[in-house]
Design a protein around this motif. Structure first.
Motif, PDB file in Angstrom:
ATOM      1  N   MET A 108       0.897  -1.155   0.000  1.00 40.11           N
ATOM      2  CA  MET A 108       0.000   0.000   0.000  1.00 40.11           C
ATOM      3  C   MET A 108       0.935   1.204   0.000  1.00 40.11           C
ATOM      4  SD  MET A 108      -3.336  -0.753   0.474  1.00 40.11           S
ATOM      5  CE  MET A 108      -3.075  -1.837  -0.926  1.00 40.11           C
ATOM      6  N   LEU A 111      -1.391   6.141   2.399  1.00 41.14           N
ATOM      7  CA  LEU A 111      -2.710   5.928   3.001  1.00 41.14           C
ATOM      8  C   LEU A 111      -3.842   6.501   2.156  1.00 41.14           C
ATOM      9  CD1 LEU A 111      -2.068   6.629   6.782  1.00 41.14           C
ATOM     10  CD2 LEU A 111      -2.437   4.437   5.691  1.00 41.14           C
ATOM     11  N   TYR A 114      -5.706   3.752   0.679  1.00 42.16           N
ATOM     12  CA  TYR A 114      -5.936   2.611   1.568  1.00 42.16           C
ATOM     13  C   TYR A 114      -7.420   2.422   1.885  1.00 42.16           C
ATOM     14  CZ  TYR A 114      -5.910  -0.260   5.783  1.00 42.16           C
ATOM     15  OH  TYR A 114      -6.174  -1.229   6.711  1.00 42.16           O
ATOM     16  N   TYR A 117      -9.122   0.755  -1.034  1.00 42.71           N
ATOM     17  CA  TYR A 117      -8.749  -0.659  -1.141  1.00 42.71           C
ATOM     18  C   TYR A 117      -9.361  -1.472  -0.004  1.00 42.71           C
ATOM     19  CZ  TYR A 117      -5.131   0.551  -4.576  1.00 42.71           C
ATOM     20  OH  TYR A 117      -4.465   0.988  -5.677  1.00 42.71           O
ATOM     21  N   GLY A 118      -9.194  -0.985   1.222  1.00 44.52           N
ATOM     22  CA  GLY A 118      -9.622  -1.761   2.371  1.00 44.52           C
ATOM     23  C   GLY A 118     -11.128  -1.815   2.509  1.00 44.52           C
ATOM     24  N   TYR A 145      -3.502   1.781  10.133  1.00 48.13           N
ATOM     25  CA  TYR A 145      -4.215   0.847   9.252  1.00 48.13           C
ATOM     26  C   TYR A 145      -5.520   0.329   9.845  1.00 48.13           C
ATOM     27  CZ  TYR A 145      -0.190   0.931   6.213  1.00 48.13           C
ATOM     28  OH  TYR A 145       0.791   1.341   5.358  1.00 48.13           O
ATOM     29  N   ALA A 153      -3.670  -4.053   6.358  1.00 51.32           N
ATOM     30  CA  ALA A 153      -2.273  -3.931   5.944  1.00 51.32           C
ATOM     31  C   ALA A 153      -1.417  -3.759   7.190  1.00 51.32           C
ATOM     32  CB  ALA A 153      -2.086  -2.739   5.016  1.00 51.32           C
ATOM     33  N   VAL A 410      -7.282   8.474   7.045  1.00 51.97           N
ATOM     34  CA  VAL A 410      -8.040   7.426   6.370  1.00 51.97           C
ATOM     35  C   VAL A 410      -9.535   7.653   6.554  1.00 51.97           C
ATOM     36  CG1 VAL A 410      -8.468   4.953   6.274  1.00 51.97           C
ATOM     37  CG2 VAL A 410      -6.159   5.802   6.681  1.00 51.97           C
TER      38      VAL A 410
END
Lengths: 453, 311
Positions: A108, A111, A114, A117-118, A145, A153, A410
């Motif tokens: 990754m 951030l 992220y 993706y997450g 994360y 991650a 995030v």
């Protein structure tokens, strides 16, 4: 024109053929890998091969270092590298995840993506078990994360921003070197002093500056966000940017007084921060710790001058109480595991991520000058044992002890907010618009885009 | 008897065999023809046509490139109405096009006429005028950025000879777009000049002689002989220039990255930003449909205008 058309046609044909070839290759590899995982699930000691994504492999040794180091520690698991483009990594990874063809382990890069993706892709496996094994461990910070109560991650690199400074220039000018208690006001004072004394010490007044503020938005905005004393939920995600104002006032002041190359010149003439600090055109440079390894190698190769330098903790917010641990920012670089993996393959991939984020991987990375994620004393001494690294205590504490906030908080809408803030940054720094007007404009734009919750 | 009847039958057989043969040739030709265009056509279908058709659905959906697009009706279109960045980009795109198209056309036409005359060393100058078009855009933009530097750039040093109020160029919201247009015109004029030059050379010289005998002056010869004879070339140049202008991306991306603020942000870059930086492919498709519609409408107007002039 005709030639152009022919070229386009040829290109289209080539693209079509290569797409088909790629599709065929993709199908082939995925079916064979699932067979392999089924087979290796039968017996645990059987050899497993996992794929690991990396970019610019010949210039970025960290991926091979991790793969080889892990194979040495776990001989039954082989890590095979899969090369991506450095600039288009996120685009290529997005395409692979949406096709379900992602490698077993993939980085990754920051951030910013992220959350997408997450939260949305469904292509990342839950790594909470690894995160839990680090509970209470002061050498590593996995909290960036945390997403919906899970971890998708684990960090393997945790670069943070520090203040690089040229000890020779400070000494020759007779200005006191930075210390761990510096605020941005001390930084300004030192710059004013350097501005006066550097020419007397023999430096060219027209081309040598006390500092170099690079043209990225983070150089101002991310320090302000990290040191504001408020959470991103209270400010950033509410599009309330008052916390940026004192930081912009100072930045404009530095530029007006000629302490740094002005933003517009830096941006339009594409000034390289490595050249600016490396060839002694700036005495101070706020930059991420990744630059330490670059500077060491450039001083060896001759791309940078030979001079004594050090790292100091980044100056703190003068308007709040001085924190016990200096607050800075930096996005960790993490590793994620494919949610498509099962059985022995999944176990091997998780083992690899655990090793890479822990002391084993960190020692390997510190050996090549890369700032790792696990800051144990052993890792620290390994990092500073490299030839050309500074040896003073301040550099060592600056490198290893800091309270690092995310450059990109995030959450939903981060991308849009950062993009509008980038426009505000160029408007303010070129003085096209006043600080208040530009920030209000950014707030309005973000509100009109509908990304706020 | 048998020979008498056999003869027409044989002819018929012969004819039908001939027809069959002809059919076979046609079929084979069709097949070979299809095979020949297949590589391009398949590429076109899979890489252009299907994505374009899919765009019409994606524009009405929410899609982060993962999973299937979720249909969300007119949500994206409503967002478009209140999106300040979109309207800024929309305005900038029109500003750029409305200045850049006539400017480039005039410069290219003047260059073409100049280099069509019996000028000394015109082959050399034709090549020189074409140079900017084949220069790497990144390198050219870098050099121009240095020339435009507000403090130490050559352009402002020259302007300071006449006035103390020099423009801030790329560092100012008022002048950044002007700078981009200047570079774009410098870059593209040579290319269109070559196209127009080719058109100029197809005009028979006798037309000019006849006009001259009738007492037409230079302006009248230009307006009543050159321009009408150039209509097909001009039409082609106008259409490609217009579409190219509305799609402008590379120049602003390397010169200003849309800044300062959003002063040089154009639609194509906004589409790129929303899709690849913000991961919102649904909304990005909506914006691309707007750009598509603009290009379509402007081109249709040009077609109708051209047809009405031809009739």
């Amino acid at each position: 024109m005709n030639m152009n058309r022919h070229a386009t046609k040829a290109l289209a044909a080539f693209a079509a053929v290569s797409t088909i070839a790629m599709l065929a290759a993709g199908c082939g590899s995925s079916s064979s890998s699932s067979q392999q995982s089924a087979k290796s699930a039968d017996s645990t000691n059987q050899k497993v091969t996992i794929t690991f994504a990396g970019w610019s492999l010949d210039q970025t040794p960290e991926f091979k270092t991790l793969a080889d180091g892990f194979h040495k520690a776990h001989p039954n698991i082989t890590v095979k590298l899969k090369e991506y483009s450095a600039d288009d990594y996120d685009k290529q990874l997005t395409a692979d995840i949406s096709a379900g063809a992602q490698p077993d382990v993939f980085p990754m890069k920051n951030l910013q993506k992220y959350y997408t993706y997450g939260h949305e892709s469904g292509g990342l496996a839950d790594l909470s078990s690894i995160a839990n094994s680090y509970k209470g461990n002061k050498y590593i910070n996995v909290s960036p994360y945390k997403l919906d109560g899970k971890y998708y991650a684990m960090p393997y690199r945790a670069d943070a921003w520090v203040l690089f400074y040229n000890k020779d220039m400070f000494k020759k000018a007779g200005v006191a070197e930075p210390n761990a208690k510096w605020t941005w006001d001390d930084y300004t004072k030192a710059a004013a002093e350097l501005k006066k004394k550097l020419p007397a010490a023999g430096y060219d007044a027209n081309s040598v500056y006390p500092m170099y503020q690079h043209n990225w938005q983070s150089v101002i905005q991310s320090f302000a966000l990290a040191q504001s004393g408020k959470t991103a939920q209270q400010t950033f995600f509410k599009a309330n940017f008052n916390y940026l104002k004192p930081y912009y006032k100072r930045a404009l002041d530095w530029q007006d007084k000629g302490y740094t190359i002005d933003w517009n010149t830096s941006f339009t003439t594409k000034v390289q921060y490595q050249a600016q600090f490396g060839t002694q055109k700036a005495a101070m440079l706020p930059m991420g710790t990744w630059y330490a390894a670059t500077l060491v190698s450039q001083q060896k190769s001759g791309d940078a001058d030979k001079f004594e330098w050090g790292m100091a903790p980044i100056p703190q917010n003068p308007d709040t109480k001085l924190p016990s641990t200096p607050i800075t920012f930096g996005d960790p670089t993490g590793l994620a595991v494919s949610s498509k993996d099962t059985g022995a393959k999944l176990a091997a991939a998780k083992e690899f991520v655990k090793w890479a984020s822990g002391e084993g991987g960190s020692l390997a990375l510190a050996g090549i000058g890369t700032t790792p994620s696990y800051f144990s004393p052993k890792v620290q001494s390994k990092f500073f044992s490299a030839d050309g690294m500074p040896q003073d205590e301040l550099s060592k504490t600056a490198w290893s002890k800091h309270d690092t906030k995310a450059e990109n908080p995030v959450g939903p809408g981060t991308d849009t907010i950062q993009s509008d803030l980038k426009d505000a940054n160029s408007a303010i720094m070129t003085k096209s618009s006043s600080i208040d007007a530009a920030l209000k404009d950014a707030t309005d734009k973000i509100k009109s885009s509908g990304v706020l919750q | 008897m048998s020979s008498q009847t056999a003869s027409p039958a044989a002819t018929r057989r012969h004819r039908s065999a001939n027809e069959k043969h002809a059919h076979a040739i046609t079929r084979r030709n069709t097949r070979n023809g299809l095979l020949f265009i297949a590589p391009n056509f398949l590429g076109f279908i899979f890489l252009t046509l299907i994505p374009v058709i899919a765009l019409f659905f994606i524009a009405f959906s929410r899609w982060s490139a993962f999973g299937m697009p979720q249909f969300n009706g007119l949500t994206n279109w409503k967002r478009l109405g209140g999106d300040k960045v979109f309207w800024a980009a929309f305005g900038n795109t029109f500003y750029y096009s409305l200045v850049h198209i006539p400017l480039t056309l005039i410069v290219a036409f003047l260059l073409a006429i100049l280099l069509n005359s019996k000028l000394k060393g015109r082959t050399f100058f034709r090549t020189v005028a074409f140079f900017p078009y084949i220069t790497s855009i990144v390198a050219a933009a870098q050099v121009w950025s240095m020339l435009f530097d507000a403090r130490s750039g050559v352009i402002n040093q020259f302007l300071r000879l006449f006035t103390s109020h020099v423009p801030g160029w790329l560092g100012s919201t008022q002048w950044a777009m002007v700078a981009v247009i200047i570079v774009a015109t410098w870059r593209e004029a040579g290319y269109y000049m070559i196209l127009l030059l080719a058109g100029l050379q197809t005009i028979p010289h006798t037309l000019y002689e006849a006009a001259e005998l009738d007492g037409a002056n230079a302006w009248q010869r230009f307006w009543h002989v050159t321009v009408p004879s150039m209509r097909p070339t001009l039409f082609f140049v106008m259409v490609t220039l217009t579409i190219g202008s509305f799609k402008i991306l590379d120049l602003t991306l390397v010169m200003t990255d849309g800044g300062p603020g959003t002063s040089t942000l154009v639609l194509a870059q906004y589409i790129y930003r929303v899709a690849f930086e913000q991961g919102d492919f649904g909304y990005s498709s909506t914006v691309s449909l707007v750009l598509f519609a603009i290009c379509m409408i402007v081109t249709l107007i040009q077609f109708y205008y051209n047809r009405s002039k031809e009739d």
